[in-house]
Write an enzyme that holds these catalytic residues in place. Structure first.
Site, PDB file in Angstrom:
ATOM      1  N   ILE A  94       0.848  -1.199   0.000  1.00  0.00           N
ATOM      2  CA  ILE A  94       0.000   0.000   0.000  1.00  0.00           C
ATOM      3  C   ILE A  94       0.883   1.249   0.000  1.00  0.00           C
ATOM      4  CG2 ILE A  94      -1.754   1.325   1.237  1.00  0.00           C
ATOM      5  CD1 ILE A  94      -2.732  -1.404   2.398  1.00  0.00           C
ATOM      6  N   PHE A 121       2.302   1.885  -3.456  1.00  0.00           N
ATOM      7  CA  PHE A 121       1.308   2.423  -4.393  1.00  0.00           C
ATOM      8  C   PHE A 121       0.981   3.879  -4.070  1.00  0.00           C
ATOM      9  CE2 PHE A 121      -0.306  -2.084  -5.202  1.00  0.00           C
ATOM     10  CZ  PHE A 121       0.274  -2.138  -6.470  1.00  0.00           C
ATOM     11  N   GLU A 122       0.901   4.194  -2.798  1.00  0.00           N
ATOM     12  CA  GLU A 122       0.576   5.560  -2.393  1.00  0.00           C
ATOM     13  C   GLU A 122       1.693   6.537  -2.738  1.00  0.00           C
ATOM     14  OE1 GLU A 122      -2.226   6.894  -1.309  1.00  0.00           O
ATOM     15  OE2 GLU A 122      -3.151   4.924  -1.500  1.00  0.00           O
ATOM     16  N   GLY A 123       2.927   6.103  -2.532  1.00  0.00           N
ATOM     17  CA  GLY A 123       4.046   7.025  -2.698  1.00  0.00           C
ATOM     18  C   GLY A 123       4.105   7.988  -1.531  1.00  0.00           C
ATOM     19  N   ASN A 178      -8.134   3.133  -0.036  1.00  0.00           N
ATOM     20  CA  ASN A 178      -8.101   3.917  -1.274  1.00  0.00           C
ATOM     21  C   ASN A 178      -9.451   4.447  -1.711  1.00  0.00           C
ATOM     22  OD1 ASN A 178      -5.392   4.162  -2.707  1.00  0.00           O
ATOM     23  ND2 ASN A 178      -5.366   2.104  -1.857  1.00  0.00           N
TER      24      ASN A 178
END
Length: 133
Positions: free
Chosen positions: A11, A14-16, A97
């Site tokens: 996660i 993906f978020e950065g 998300n």
């Protein structure tokens, strides 16, 4: 059930980490994909974020973990069947998300143990403003 380390790392990847400053800290930004737009910081954290907020990387990660714990609790409460760790991690990611799980076709399929149709339910949530993200 709790989010695994692998789920957390996935996660987070993906978020950065947004919006990084030269000293490694981060500042809040307005997420315009969200409806309504929402102030966000670090790894996609929105709870309690204000426009002028600045956090160290450690603070951002701690806020991220705290926010994920709330999504873990919601997934644990709503899922009424036994699922594996990777499935739990995916549902926590989805909840984090989208902000949704209750009332979705995804939850209905999971609780009906209709796992063959779960991937199609996830695919219903891959667009924003008509574009695949």
């Amino acid at each position: 059930m709790k989010l695994s380390a692998a789920g957390f790392d996935l996660i987070r990847s993906f978020e950065g980490y947004h919006t990084a400053l030269p000293d490694g800290s981060c500042k809040a930004y307005l997420d315009t994909l969200a409806k309504p737009h929402i102030w966000t910081i670090g790894y996609g954290v929105t709870e309690g974020v204000t426009a002028d907020m600045v956090l160290t990387k450690e603070q951002a990660e701690a806020m991220f973990r705290k926010e994920l714990e709330k999504h873990e609790a919601i997934v644990s409460r709503l899922v009424r069947v036994e699922i594996g760790q990777s499935n739990f991690d995916a549902l926590v990611s989805f909840k984090f998300n989208t902000g949704r799980l209750k009332g979705t076709g995804l939850l209905k399929r999971v609780n009906a143990q209709d796992f063959g149709n779960v991937p199609a339910e996830f695919m219903k949530w891959v667009k924003s403003k008509g574009k695949v993200l």
